[in-house]
Design an enzyme around this catalytic site. Structure first.
Site, PDB file in Angstrom:
ATOM      1  N   ASP A   1      -5.778   8.477  -6.893  1.00 40.46           N
ATOM      2  CA  ASP A   1      -6.310   9.271  -5.787  1.00 40.46           C
ATOM      3  C   ASP A   1      -5.234  10.298  -5.413  1.00 40.46           C
ATOM      4  O   ASP A   1      -4.073   9.951  -5.219  1.00 40.46           O
ATOM      5  CB  ASP A   1      -6.626   8.324  -4.611  1.00 40.46           C
ATOM      6  CG  ASP A   1      -7.083   9.057  -3.345  1.00 40.46           C
ATOM      7  OD1 ASP A   1      -6.891  10.288  -3.250  1.00 40.46           O
ATOM      8  OD2 ASP A   1      -7.621   8.386  -2.449  1.00 40.46           O
TER       9      ASP A   1
ATOM     10  N   HIS B   1      -6.895  15.766   1.509  1.00 40.89           N
ATOM     11  CA  HIS B   1      -6.447  15.711   0.117  1.00 40.89           C
ATOM     12  C   HIS B   1      -5.805  17.027  -0.326  1.00 40.89           C
ATOM     13  O   HIS B   1      -4.950  17.033  -1.203  1.00 40.89           O
ATOM     14  CB  HIS B   1      -7.607  15.311  -0.804  1.00 40.89           C
ATOM     15  CG  HIS B   1      -7.953  13.853  -0.689  1.00 40.89           C
ATOM     16  ND1 HIS B   1      -8.911  13.401   0.186  1.00 40.89           N
ATOM     17  CD2 HIS B   1      -7.432  12.770  -1.300  1.00 40.89           C
ATOM     18  CE1 HIS B   1      -8.963  12.072   0.101  1.00 40.89           C
ATOM     19  NE2 HIS B   1      -8.084  11.658  -0.792  1.00 40.89           N
TER      20      HIS B   1
ATOM     21  N   HIS C   1       0.853  -1.198   0.000  1.00 44.88           N
ATOM     22  CA  HIS C   1       0.000   0.000   0.000  1.00 44.88           C
ATOM     23  C   HIS C   1       0.892   1.252   0.000  1.00 44.88           C
ATOM     24  O   HIS C   1       1.842   1.341   0.777  1.00 44.88           O
ATOM     25  CB  HIS C   1      -0.869  -0.068   1.264  1.00 44.88           C
ATOM     26  CG  HIS C   1      -1.919   0.991   1.369  1.00 44.88           C
ATOM     27  ND1 HIS C   1      -1.611   2.336   1.485  1.00 44.88           N
ATOM     28  CD2 HIS C   1      -3.270   0.908   1.379  1.00 44.88           C
ATOM     29  CE1 HIS C   1      -2.741   3.024   1.571  1.00 44.88           C
ATOM     30  NE2 HIS C   1      -3.760   2.184   1.507  1.00 44.88           N
TER      31      HIS C   1
ATOM     32  N   ARG D   1      -2.680   1.025  -4.381  1.00 43.46           N
ATOM     33  CA  ARG D   1      -2.435  -0.417  -4.399  1.00 43.46           C
ATOM     34  C   ARG D   1      -2.579  -0.918  -5.830  1.00 43.46           C
ATOM     35  O   ARG D   1      -3.201  -0.244  -6.658  1.00 43.46           O
ATOM     36  CB  ARG D   1      -3.476  -1.159  -3.545  1.00 43.46           C
ATOM     37  CG  ARG D   1      -3.434  -0.896  -2.089  1.00 43.46           C
ATOM     38  CD  ARG D   1      -4.433  -1.804  -1.370  1.00 43.46           C
ATOM     39  NE  ARG D   1      -5.591  -1.077  -0.868  1.00 43.46           N
ATOM     40  CZ  ARG D   1      -6.720  -1.658  -0.462  1.00 43.46           C
ATOM     41  NH1 ARG D   1      -6.853  -2.976  -0.524  1.00 43.46           N
ATOM     42  NH2 ARG D   1      -7.721  -0.938   0.000  1.00 43.46           N
TER      43      ARG D   1
ATOM     44  N   LYS E   1      -5.905  -0.623  -8.054  1.00 39.27           N
ATOM     45  CA  LYS E   1      -6.836   0.324  -7.439  1.00 39.27           C
ATOM     46  C   LYS E   1      -6.811   1.632  -8.228  1.00 39.27           C
ATOM     47  O   LYS E   1      -6.063   1.798  -9.177  1.00 39.27           O
ATOM     48  CB  LYS E   1      -6.479   0.554  -5.964  1.00 39.27           C
ATOM     49  CG  LYS E   1      -6.732  -0.676  -5.083  1.00 39.27           C
ATOM     50  CD  LYS E   1      -8.150  -0.744  -4.556  1.00 39.27           C
ATOM     51  CE  LYS E   1      -8.348   0.210  -3.392  1.00 39.27           C
ATOM     52  NZ  LYS E   1      -9.728   0.181  -2.870  1.00 39.27           N
TER      53      LYS E   1
ATOM     54  N   ASP F   1      -9.655  14.057  -4.033  1.00 41.03           N
ATOM     55  CA  ASP F   1      -9.194  12.748  -4.474  1.00 41.03           C
ATOM     56  C   ASP F   1      -9.250  12.615  -5.998  1.00 41.03           C
ATOM     57  O   ASP F   1      -8.252  12.384  -6.674  1.00 41.03           O
ATOM     58  CB  ASP F   1     -10.088  11.721  -3.730  1.00 41.03           C
ATOM     59  CG  ASP F   1     -10.143  10.336  -4.330  1.00 41.03           C
ATOM     60  OD1 ASP F   1      -9.573  10.112  -5.403  1.00 41.03           O
ATOM     61  OD2 ASP F   1     -10.791   9.469  -3.710  1.00 41.03           O
TER      62      ASP F   1
ATOM     63  N   ASP G   1     -11.325  17.993   0.568  1.00 42.39           N
ATOM     64  CA  ASP G   1     -11.203  17.975   2.029  1.00 42.39           C
ATOM     65  C   ASP G   1      -9.781  18.406   2.398  1.00 42.39           C
ATOM     66  O   ASP G   1      -8.920  18.542   1.524  1.00 42.39           O
ATOM     67  CB  ASP G   1     -11.567  16.606   2.617  1.00 42.39           C
ATOM     68  CG  ASP G   1     -10.725  15.478   2.059  1.00 42.39           C
ATOM     69  OD1 ASP G   1      -9.504  15.680   1.911  1.00 42.39           O
ATOM     70  OD2 ASP G   1     -11.270  14.403   1.758  1.00 42.39           O
TER      71      ASP G   1
ATOM     72  N   CYS H   1      -4.327  11.844  -2.810  1.00 36.43           N
ATOM     73  CA  CYS H   1      -3.510  11.783  -1.589  1.00 36.43           C
ATOM     74  C   CYS H   1      -2.235  10.972  -1.810  1.00 36.43           C
ATOM     75  O   CYS H   1      -1.226  11.213  -1.154  1.00 36.43           O
ATOM     76  CB  CYS H   1      -4.307  11.269  -0.398  1.00 36.43           C
ATOM     77  SG  CYS H   1      -4.953   9.611  -0.578  1.00 36.43           S
ATOM     78  N   TYR H   2      -2.265  10.035  -2.743  1.00 35.41           N
ATOM     79  CA  TYR H   2      -1.049   9.257  -3.027  1.00 35.41           C
ATOM     80  C   TYR H   2      -0.002  10.084  -3.770  1.00 35.41           C
ATOM     81  O   TYR H   2       1.128   9.632  -3.942  1.00 35.41           O
ATOM     82  CB  TYR H   2      -1.390   7.969  -3.783  1.00 35.41           C
ATOM     83  CG  TYR H   2      -2.282   7.071  -2.968  1.00 35.41           C
ATOM     84  CD1 TYR H   2      -1.830   6.573  -1.753  1.00 35.41           C
ATOM     85  CD2 TYR H   2      -3.581   6.781  -3.358  1.00 35.41           C
ATOM     86  CE1 TYR H   2      -2.645   5.791  -0.963  1.00 35.41           C
ATOM     87  CE2 TYR H   2      -4.409   5.996  -2.567  1.00 35.41           C
ATOM     88  CZ  TYR H   2      -3.937   5.505  -1.367  1.00 35.41           C
ATOM     89  OH  TYR H   2      -4.747   4.738  -0.575  1.00 35.41           O
TER      90      TYR H   2
HETATM   91 ZN   LIG Z   1      -7.212   9.742  -0.961  1.00 30.99          ZN
END
Ligand SMILES: [Zn+2]
Lengths: 318, 529
Positions: free
Chosen positions: B371, B445, B317, B365, B368, B435, B442, B373-374
């Site tokens: 997003d 993010h 992850h 991952r 997946k 995201d 938010d 935040c990654y």
């Molecule tokens: Zn995220």
């Protein structure tokens, strides 16, 4: 006024209101009255280290309002064990709560604590079924998979339908990487205890066959490719054995027939280990960088430099 | 393993050489055609290539994507990079549809109008045709969370320290002055600190590694660390250190790699003694310091995929990869500690594979979805890994000699920037980052999108230096980082940004500004308790 302040059962408690630290707190939440009140009673009972049935009710109330409240969960489990509460009952309540709050993970640690304490009294099959139900909503929930792993180890379920379970999950979605990871765990999770996984030639062949069949269904699926690479590494066997598999989906000579960038990537590693294969490996990297996986062109160029080859050549696509 | 990366970077040799791209880019396909052909491109003829950088943008209108019938006025002059062109994107395409491939297709369809510049959402564009970073709007958005929050935020009642950190750190990444929050933050966190050490999510809550980490970093950013009871913190951390080398998130809570990174960050910034407190139960298992068995434990989190899991045997992850690399980068020089405990080649392969083909951002991952935040969790791994690969010693002089910054060489920072600027900025009055386009913005993010932008834009180099302070015993490897803010020139051109879109340098290990880290370093230079 409030649910607790009006209840004679709680009249002996002086609630501890939130200390905001000062007149201008940052990110101050304008709590709803019932939440603020319930929290102020929790603070009071925690300060007195009260562990009682009414505290269990209080924590249940709070968890309903805010399931992400780790303190409430931790205090609740402390309370449960202190009171020797009926853990089967707790588990039943948890089932409902878990289904209501899918994304919450405190709940899974709590569940683990309860089930661990139940030990042999636990209906393990029921647990397996419950977890499977959770996957119907989100088949990749990290915390649920982690819980499932723990369950397998705690109750020695290695050979009790787990492999079949991963097969069923992968039958539904062959791209579910969490299910692949679980399969890896079920197969290899006991190596430290001396139970062989892919280091056993028979198991290794079985697992490679399984991954090959998955690749045949969808060649551009990273999961089984990662899986076969993992097998080679964990078993210390030659990568070259995977050459026929890689060549089924990628070719340097016939670049137009490539069906999987992951096969091409694997081919790079196989070729670079062959004597005189470096140039071919370089061509495969050119293909990845310019045609089949150009978003990672810097990475492929890096791999080329690792092989002592020059920079990416676009002509290789011809 | 020796790599030439850092040399190449310093010598400023363009890498990789960019030549003309294959001619299949010129082909236009309708979606239907593509599907019929299973998206297989038959004609591959590389001689008559073209350079996408010089490519006429009108080609854009020919890119088919779901929803393309909803004609948008093309206001952008954004150039569609090679990797985004239809022919390339769909070269390898499987027939079999599953939940994973369906959600992936949906996400790609959702993002493509934005990443290709077809729909600019009315955002102001920079000179490269990408939306400008909405600095003011995002700053305003983050400031909003530091005021009073409605009752619905009770769901965040156990993670308020994260709000302090995401907002204050995010603001500082935007170059905003955050010192005005100093007094208020120091007051606000006082009831969160427990007498037995550490910070909880709120008043009367148990101490927690994540809450303590977020509080310490927010305090670091505003120069307010004197409110921390260091001695009590040391005792509390002694309770969460485990015999196997890892850390629990709280007493009685789960053990995972976040705990390891958070604890080591706190210990290092506050310069707490590395010796375990006498009452620490891990002492019973023969451990004497917080770092005992820690590297080994982190190493056990690497999975068969090459990535890092939250705990041994779990799934690889992205967020945990960052925690692992940053934790090891605290323990020692990255090129010593990272290869000692991790298979770096397997890790770099896995990390590179997280950049998603069409959207250009990172997923967390295998299989997946992208997003924002990654952008931090995976995007933040690269400078740490590059330091792990570089055995040579960088010096301040070498660094000063870099006149023209090269984009990073292991991954694709331009694609990440494009994803963040086009897909992740909330349009309209409100600001904030999200995201993906279908998600609401938010603070989390927003903070990590900005940190990811910084990883993609600025240059970070590890300068070999002292790794243990002789007097206090503090681990100092993490203080040896140098950063250089992206300056105007070729690199900006390649990344598709203007001066206005550049964020501040973010410390690769501690994820606050460099100034803030240096102040904490000075403040507790003496150590002791
Ligand atoms: Zn995220």
């Amino acid at each position: 006024m409030g649910k607790y302040s009006e209840d004679p059962k709680w009249s002996d408690i002086d609630p501890l209101p939130t200390d905001e630290g000062g007149p201008n707190p940052l990110a101050a939440i304008a709590y709803a009255e019932d939440y603020e009140e319930t929290m102020s009673y929790l603070r009071a009972v925690m300060a007195a280290n009260e562990l009682s049935p009414r505290v269990l009710e209080l924590t249940e109330d709070l968890i309903d309002m805010n399931p992400a409240h780790y303190t409430v969960w931790l205090y609740r489990s402390k309370c449960l064990f202190h009171l020797h509460s009926d853990l089967h009952e707790e588990l039943e309540w948890l089932n409902e709560t878990a289904l209501q709050h899918q994304k919450n993970y405190q709940i899974w640690h709590h569940r683990l604590t309860i089930v661990d304490a139940l030990g042999e009294e636990c209906d393990v099959q029921g647990e397996q079924e419950f977890v499977a139900r959770m996957f119907e909503k989100d088949a990749k929930n990290y915390h649920v998979w982690s819980y499932r792993q723990w369950l397998v180890k705690r109750f020695q379920l290695w050979e009790k339908g787990e492999l079949e379970f991963t097969e069923k999950m992968l039958e539904e979605d062959v791209r579910n990487n969490s299910a692949w990871n679980h399969r890896w765990y079920v197969v290899n999770g006991r190596e430290a205890e001396g139970v062989k996984g892919v280091t056993d030639p028979e198991i290794r062949e079985r697992e490679i066959k399984y991954a090959e069949a998955a690749i045949a269904k969808a060649p551009q699926n990273q999961s089984p490719w990662n899986y076969v690479r993992g097998i080679r590494k964990a078993s210390g066997t030659e990568l070259a054995a995977l050459k026929p598999l890689a060549e089924r989906y990628a070719s340097v000579e016939r670049p137009g027939t490539v069906r999987s960038s992951f096969a091409l990537d694997l081919l790079v590693d196989i070729l670079s280990e062959e004597s005189g294969g470096k140039q071919q490996a370089g061509k495969a990297l050119d293909l990845l960088a310019t045609t089949y996986d150009p978003i990672r062109k810097n990475y492929w160029a890096y791999r080329k430099s690792q092989l002592g080859l020059g920079s990416i050549e676009t002509a290789a696509t011809a | 393993m020796r790599s030439r990366i850092s040399h190449r970077r310093r010598r400023n040799i363009s890498f990789p050489q960019r030549r003309s791209m294959a001619a299949q880019n010129n082909q236009e396909h309708t979606l239907g055609n593509l599907l019929r052909e299973k998206a297989r491109i038959v004609e591959i003829d590389g001689e008559e290539g073209f350079d996408y950088a010089e490519h006429d943008t009108n080609e854009l209108n020919g890119v088919p994507f779901p929803g393309s019938h909803l004609k948008q006025t093309v206001t952008g002059v954004s150039i569609v990079p090679h990797y985004l062109q239809t022919a390339t994107r769909n070269l390898v395409h499987d027939d079999l549809q599953t939940v994973t491939s369906e959600t992936q297709a949906k996400t790609t369809a959702e993002c493509l109008p934005y990443v290709t510049g077809k729909d600019t959402q009315g955002l102001a564009l920079n000179s490269h045709g990408l939306p400008h970073l909405r600095r003011k709007a995002h700053a305003e958005y983050l400031r909003g969370f530091l005021g009073e929050l409605p009752a619905g935020y009770a769901a965040m009642d156990a993670s308020r320290p994260w709000l302090f950190y995401w907002c204050i750190a995010g603001l500082s990444f935007l170059g905003e002055d955050v010192s005005e929050y100093r007094e208020r933050l120091m007051e606000t966190v006082r009831p969160l600190q427990n007498a037995s050490g550490g910070f909880g999510g709120g008043h009367g809550q148990f101490s927690h590694c994540a809450c303590s980490y977020a509080t310490i970093l927010a305090l670091t950013a505003v120069e307010g660390l004197e409110v921390v009871d260091r001695k009590a913190m040391w005792h509390w951390l002694g309770q969460v250190k485990q015999a196997d080398g890892g850390f629990r998130m709280a007493v009685g809570a789960e053990e995972d790699i976040r705990g390891a990174y958070c604890a080591m960050t706190i210990i290092t910034l506050l310069n707490l003694p590395l010796e375990l407190p006498p009452e620490a139960h891990a002492r019973g298992a023969g451990l004497q310091t917080f770092t005992d068995r820690l590297g080994e434990w982190v190493g056990r989190c690497q999975t068969f995929e090459g990535g890092i899991a939250g705990a041994p045997t779990n799934e690889a992850h992205g967020a945990y990869a960052f925690c692992a690399l940053a934790c090891l980068s605290i323990l020692d020089t990255p090129h010593v500690s990272i290869p000692r405990y991790l298979d770096t080649q397997a890790l770099v392969r896995w990390l590179a594979s997280m950049q998603t083909v069409a959207e250009g951002g990172f997923a967390g991952r295998t299989n997946k979805l992208v997003d924002a935040c990654y952008s931090h969790w995976v995007g933040g791994c690269w400078s740490l890994l590059q330091a792990a690969f570089s055995q040579s010693s960088a010096t301040r002089d070498d660094f000063a000699a870099v006149t023209e910054l090269e984009p990073s060489e292991l991954w694709n920072p331009a694609a990440l920037i494009r994803y963040l600027l086009t897909c992740c900025q909330q349009p309209g009055k409100k600001g904030g980052m999200r995201d993906k386009p279908s998600a609401r913005p938010d603070a989390y993010h927003t903070c990590y999108s900005l940190s990811g932008l910084s990883a993609a834009q600025n240059l970070y180099i590890y300068e070999n230096g002292i790794t243990v302070d002789a007097e206090s015993g503090r681990l100092t490897a993490a203080f040896n980082w140098l950063a250089q803010r992206l300056s105007p020139g070729k690199a900006m051109q390649e990344l598709g940004i203007d001066e206005h879109d550049v964020v501040e340098c973010v410390h690769p290990v501690f994820v606050v500004t460099f100034d803030a880290v240096m102040r904490a370093k000075e403040q507790f230079a003496k150590g002791g308790l």
